[in-house]
Design a protein around this motif. Structure first.
Motif, short mmCIF file in Angstrom:
data_model
loop_
_atom_site.label_atom_id
_atom_site.label_comp_id
_atom_site.label_asym_id
_atom_site.label_seq_id
_atom_site.Cartn_x
_atom_site.Cartn_y
_atom_site.Cartn_z
N MET A 174 0.93 -1.15 0.00
CA MET A 174 0.00 -0.10 0.03
C MET A 174 0.89 1.35 0.07
O MET A 174 1.82 1.29 0.74
N PHE A 175 0.57 2.24 -0.79
CA PHE A 175 1.31 3.61 -0.82
C PHE A 175 0.20 4.62 -0.42
O PHE A 175 -0.74 4.68 -0.78
N ASN A 176 0.79 5.25 0.67
CA ASN A 176 -0.24 6.31 1.35
C ASN A 176 0.62 7.49 1.58
O ASN A 176 1.75 7.50 1.60
N VAL A 177 -0.14 8.46 1.00
CA VAL A 177 0.19 10.00 1.21
C VAL A 177 -0.88 10.62 2.19
O VAL A 177 -2.03 10.52 1.93
N ILE A 178 -0.29 11.23 3.14
CA ILE A 178 -1.23 12.13 4.00
C ILE A 178 -0.52 13.36 4.14
O ILE A 178 0.53 13.40 4.55
N ALA A 179 -1.68 14.43 4.35
CA ALA A 179 -1.04 15.79 5.00
C ALA A 179 -1.49 15.88 6.16
O ALA A 179 -2.44 15.43 6.79
N ALA A 180 -0.60 16.29 7.06
CA ALA A 180 -0.74 16.50 8.74
C ALA A 180 -1.72 17.46 8.79
O ALA A 180 -2.31 17.33 9.72
N ASP A 181 -2.00 18.27 7.97
CA ASP A 181 -3.10 19.35 8.06
C ASP A 181 -4.51 18.83 7.64
O ASP A 181 -5.30 19.64 7.29
N ASP A 182 -4.74 17.61 7.11
CA ASP A 182 -5.84 17.05 6.55
C ASP A 182 -6.94 16.88 7.69
O ASP A 182 -6.43 16.39 8.90
#
Length: 74
Positions: free
Chosen positions: A1-9
């Motif tokens: 799994m490749f995940n991208v997340i923004a801390a300010d989401d």
């Protein structure tokens, strides 16, 4: 799994349960937690650190051999 997340989401809230469950199951997982980008960030935000996530995704696909050259398929 490749995940991208923004801390300010607004949906993130510091939760990494999905990532942790994949890791514990012994499945390959890659996580990119970006400083900013908000929810549903894309490629057109030059003032956000998340702008270059797509390059990392393409590299991940290549390294994990998810791209197969046409000549190799025959």
């Amino acid at each position: 799994m490749f995940n991208v997340i923004a801390a300010d989401d607004f949906l993130f809230n510091g939760e990494l349960g999905l990532i942790e469950s994949w890791y514990k199951a012994g499945k390959p997982v890659e996580l990119h937690l970006y400083q900013n980008g908000g929810h549903g960030f894309g490629l057109g935000n030059p003032d956000r650190t998340s702008n270059r996530w797509f390059d990392a995704f393409i590299h991940w696909l290549e390294v994990n051999k998810f791209f197969i050259a046409q000549a190799e398929e025959k």
